[in-house]
Design an enzyme around this catalytic site. Sequence first.
Site, PDB file in Angstrom:
ATOM      1  N   GLY A 260       0.831  -1.194   0.000  1.00  0.00           N
ATOM      2  CA  GLY A 260       0.000   0.000   0.000  1.00  0.00           C
ATOM      3  C   GLY A 260       0.864   1.241   0.000  1.00  0.00           C
ATOM      4  CB  SER A 261       1.548   3.939  -1.609  1.00  0.00           C
ATOM      5  OG  SER A 261       0.498   4.255  -2.504  1.00  0.00           O
ATOM      6  CG  ASN A 262      -0.389   6.024   3.448  1.00  0.00           C
ATOM      7  OD1 ASN A 262      -1.520   5.630   3.261  1.00  0.00           O
ATOM      8  ND2 ASN A 262       0.439   5.451   4.314  1.00  0.00           N
TER       9      ASN A 262
END
Length: 809
Positions: A260-262
């Site tokens: 995942g990424s932010n």
Amino acid sequence: MASPAFSHFLPRFGVAAAVASALSLAGCQSWNTQDTLPPTSGVQPLKGLAQNVSVRRNAVGVPLIESSSFHDALFTLGYVHASDRIGQMVTLHLLAQGRLAEMSGADALEVDRLMRAINLKKSADELYKASSPRIKRFFEVYARGVNAYLFRYRDKLPPDLAAQGYTPEYWKAEDSALIFCLLNFGQSANLQEEINALVLAQKVGSDKLPWLTPSYPDEPLPLAEADKLKGLNLTVPGLNEVSRAINRLAQLNSLGTRGGSNLAIAPQRSRTGRSLLAADSHLQAWYYTQIRAPKYQAAGASIAGLPAILQGFNGKVAWSMSSVEGDNQDLFLEKLKRQGNALYYQNNGKWQPVTVRNETYFVKGQRPIREAVYETRHGPLLNSALGAALGNGFGLALQTPELKDDKTLDAFFDLSRAQNVEKASDASREIRAIALNMVFADASNIGWQVTGRFPNRREGEGLLPSPGWDGRYDWDGYADPMLHPYDQDPPQGWIATANQRVISQGYGMQLSNSWHAPERAERMAGLASSGKQDNRSLIALQYDQSTLFAAKLKKMFEAPGMAQPLKQAIEALPDTERAKAREAYSRLLAFDGKVSAGSADAALYELFLQESAKQIFLDKLGPESSDAWQAFVANGNLSYSAQADHLLGQEDSPFWDDSRTAQKEDKPAILARSLAAAISSGEQLLGADRKAWQWGKLHSYQWTNANGRQIRGPLQAGGDHNTINSAAYRWGQDFAITDTPALRLIVDFSLSEPLMGLNSSGQSGNPVSPNYANGIDGWLKAQYLSLPMQPQNFERSYGKTRLTLVPGK
């Protein structure tokens, strides 16, 4: 529910269906399967509500819950979660308890044994007891909503779940804490890697193991860490059984994907002068929802079974989460001896009796089975639970953090109510039970906080198993939360996480040594730094399929110490292979790094990566069907890989020499072979016209139902494990996609309605629902849907049709 990444995904929502090979929908029910769908309009009385509640749905089935009290909203959330995702809830609940065999039969027993040993119920009990009376009340109300569905529909369950012949239990408040602990377990690192490392050590010895377990491109090999294992006979009873059970668990646990990424963009980097936040998650279990009640409103991603919005927007603050790859799971080798019927383990030179607890397994179609699980001071012996006859030898004990006095469940609720970044930061600091990157934003500020509970190890890094009899490797409590990395409004104007290393070398606490490769985060940083951003540029970023690893590979090819030896090695190949290697070399040097589905050079690039892994490692770890090779490939998907590490460096690695030949090979020789092999493999898979190759013909999205029947696809897919729009595959095995970003959300504070999102898997797990697998087109076309917060905009997104839930008698 179906996924664009997995041809086997739906059973991860209804995992029992996979294990038991659920019956075909055609003819498997004696009733009309439409009866399994709760209504979406009209009036429905439900006992347990205090006042009327409205539920409207948007075009893809996302519910808007409007109520006059927060308790009624939570009750309705439980009812709606169960209406759409009861299969997910039941199977994950059984999986977390180690009871899946009750529904799925003996095929699930090995995973059940593993989960009984891990004992998430103990952690869940600690977490629930530590929560405030307020949170316990919320969980109780939510459970009543789930049970209102079960009471009404227990004889009309979704067909794939009904085919199991299992009657779901009524939901308890504590069950939601158990689902959270399963999520925490799935997001933790690095149990699976440590098990795989032991399998590899059995094959190559502890002296070569560091070359197979690198931490990060700029980190030294873990030589000292591997020294812990030097001189030990690493023949561990039941190790391969534990390894297979761990890998099976990873396939079944839809809460276990860590990718995942932010990205948060500060006002000075924004075209509008207002903050932006973008997030994606590879977890397949997300469920979008929106709640509007007095003193509470929020919209975003939830997980069925949990009465919380875990990432989303509340009108003032946006927040998102991704795995920080925190290492809070350690394996300990325990010296064991048996005297009569008693089992002992060694602790600092003294023998102590193991603790014994008995577990009873109720297996569908069989008589109950009663077995013992042994525990040491570090934790449960996993190989004892998997049936290994433990005597004089090694046990494998798992230590995980205790959750006593942990207020994480309260903290997530407080985070969802935060009205500014400062309050979001305060709430995030109290999240201790799960290791995450929390990124948040309000209109004027951005922030980041690492959450979790990280052990203080006296010695060692936790990357590899430790000798349990030696107190030097024990835990001394946990790192002070004040040491957890954080940031607010950094001068660069952006914050980006993509499971990469988020601390510098020599940082004051041990966070992890199991990071993902840095290229996704580096690409995000480059894009975030290039000019002003808006929601359109963030959508383009989330769908970006460029890899920076290709440029690093080119740099390695052309390095002063490599360029000439590599050319010489290519020229030394036989004529046919030489021509292929020359072509591959020149095309890879010209490759622009865009891993698009229609690219011939992208296909060649990925073929080279695949063939290089086999050329470097297969002679010592193979054959491809061996436990060692499977462990090696699995670890390559879990964190920064030996495959990448060897391509970018490690010229003195013992793995460059091919043990199958008389001469001693070096890195240039193996690279030359790999270049030629990439062309040969491509010709076999894609044909002789090499300019007509397409990466997407090797690498595709497929959607299947619970019975393995194809719903959609295959559709050509771009990207790989190093692109922001990830489409990872098993490096060293095949090109089948293992995970992609299932959920995406963007919050643009310059808009009157800031939140937009999409979810590839659709809202419903019921195959007869119109909202089953209905997120595919939107996901493919980047068609984000607005989730409005202002009541005057509800009708535009959610329409006029509503289900009114009224108090029943």
